[in-house]
Design a protein around this motif. Sequence first.
Motif, PDB file in Angstrom:
ATOM      1  N   LEU A  48       0.807  -1.207   0.000  1.00 14.80           N
ATOM      2  CA  LEU A  48       0.000   0.000   0.000  1.00 14.80           C
ATOM      3  C   LEU A  48       0.846   1.264   0.000  1.00 14.80           C
ATOM      4  O   LEU A  48       0.339   2.341  -0.271  1.00 14.80           O
ATOM      5  N   GLY A  49       2.101   1.157   0.333  1.00 14.76           N
ATOM      6  CA  GLY A  49       3.008   2.304   0.330  1.00 14.76           C
ATOM      7  C   GLY A  49       4.015   2.151  -0.790  1.00 14.76           C
ATOM      8  O   GLY A  49       3.734   1.544  -1.820  1.00 14.76           O
ATOM      9  N   HIS A  50       5.202   2.671  -0.548  1.00 20.83           N
ATOM     10  CA  HIS A  50       6.246   2.602  -1.565  1.00 20.83           C
ATOM     11  C   HIS A  50       6.834   1.210  -1.714  1.00 20.83           C
ATOM     12  O   HIS A  50       7.277   0.829  -2.779  1.00 20.83           O
ATOM     13  N   GLY A  51       6.876   0.460  -0.630  1.00 18.89           N
ATOM     14  CA  GLY A  51       7.461  -0.868  -0.686  1.00 18.89           C
ATOM     15  C   GLY A  51       8.958  -0.790  -0.939  1.00 18.89           C
ATOM     16  O   GLY A  51       9.569   0.258  -0.786  1.00 18.89           O
ATOM     17  N   ALA A  52       9.541  -1.894  -1.334  1.00 14.84           N
ATOM     18  CA  ALA A  52      10.963  -1.970  -1.658  1.00 14.84           C
ATOM     19  C   ALA A  52      11.085  -2.739  -2.963  1.00 14.84           C
ATOM     20  O   ALA A  52      10.389  -3.721  -3.180  1.00 14.84           O
ATOM     21  N   GLU A  53      11.980  -2.276  -3.815  1.00 13.66           N
ATOM     22  CA  GLU A  53      12.162  -2.933  -5.107  1.00 13.66           C
ATOM     23  C   GLU A  53      13.616  -3.346  -5.268  1.00 13.66           C
ATOM     24  O   GLU A  53      14.525  -2.575  -4.981  1.00 13.66           O
ATOM     25  N   ALA A  54      13.820  -4.568  -5.710  1.00 16.17           N
ATOM     26  CA  ALA A  54      15.163  -5.084  -5.971  1.00 16.17           C
ATOM     27  C   ALA A  54      15.135  -5.860  -7.280  1.00 16.17           C
ATOM     28  O   ALA A  54      14.338  -6.789  -7.426  1.00 16.17           O
ATOM     29  N   SER A  55      15.943  -5.444  -8.227  1.00 14.74           N
ATOM     30  CA  SER A  55      16.037  -6.110  -9.532  1.00 14.74           C
ATOM     31  C   SER A  55      14.657  -6.267 -10.187  1.00 14.74           C
ATOM     32  O   SER A  55      14.347  -7.307 -10.761  1.00 14.74           O
ATOM     33  N   GLY A  56      13.813  -5.242 -10.041  1.00 14.27           N
ATOM     34  CA  GLY A  56      12.505  -5.270 -10.671  1.00 14.27           C
ATOM     35  C   GLY A  56      11.438  -6.052  -9.924  1.00 14.27           C
ATOM     36  O   GLY A  56      10.311  -6.158 -10.382  1.00 14.27           O
ATOM     37  N   ALA A  70      17.684 -10.451  -1.608  1.00 12.23           N
ATOM     38  CA  ALA A  70      18.099  -9.105  -2.001  1.00 12.23           C
ATOM     39  C   ALA A  70      19.028  -8.528  -0.933  1.00 12.23           C
ATOM     40  O   ALA A  70      18.891  -8.827   0.246  1.00 12.23           O
ATOM     41  N   THR A  71      19.968  -7.708  -1.368  1.00 14.18           N
ATOM     42  CA  THR A  71      20.893  -7.083  -0.424  1.00 14.18           C
ATOM     43  C   THR A  71      20.897  -5.564  -0.603  1.00 14.18           C
ATOM     44  O   THR A  71      20.506  -5.052  -1.647  1.00 14.18           O
ATOM     45  N   GLY A  72      21.314  -4.882   0.453  1.00 13.15           N
ATOM     46  CA  GLY A  72      21.464  -3.442   0.386  1.00 13.15           C
ATOM     47  C   GLY A  72      20.167  -2.654   0.473  1.00 13.15           C
ATOM     48  O   GLY A  72      20.136  -1.481   0.131  1.00 13.15           O
ATOM     49  N   ILE A  73      19.092  -3.263   0.935  1.00 15.94           N
ATOM     50  CA  ILE A  73      17.817  -2.565   1.054  1.00 15.94           C
ATOM     51  C   ILE A  73      17.531  -2.327   2.535  1.00 15.94           C
ATOM     52  O   ILE A  73      17.664  -3.235   3.358  1.00 15.94           O
TER      53      ILE A  73
END
Length: 77
Positions: A48-56, A70-73
């Motif tokens: 519902l918010g921005h969330g997190a994206e890694a490699s699409g 995923a790393t670095g988030i």
Amino acid sequence: MAVCDTCGNDYDKAFTVTMGERQGTFDSFECAIHTMAPACAHCGCRILGHGAEASGTMYCCAHCAELSGATGITDRA
């Protein structure tokens, strides 16, 4: 009146949501979220918010992204 794309309710206060090329008519925000919001690739909850994206790939939070490799988030700066 307009018919909700999610539940089929014919409602006089229906509204339209446009997101990029996608568009839908809904009778409530709940139905709009159910149909339009992306799902976390790890836990499946609706983002519902921005969330997190890694490699699409979209995740609801950094924790789910990490559990999926995923790393670095981070959730906070």
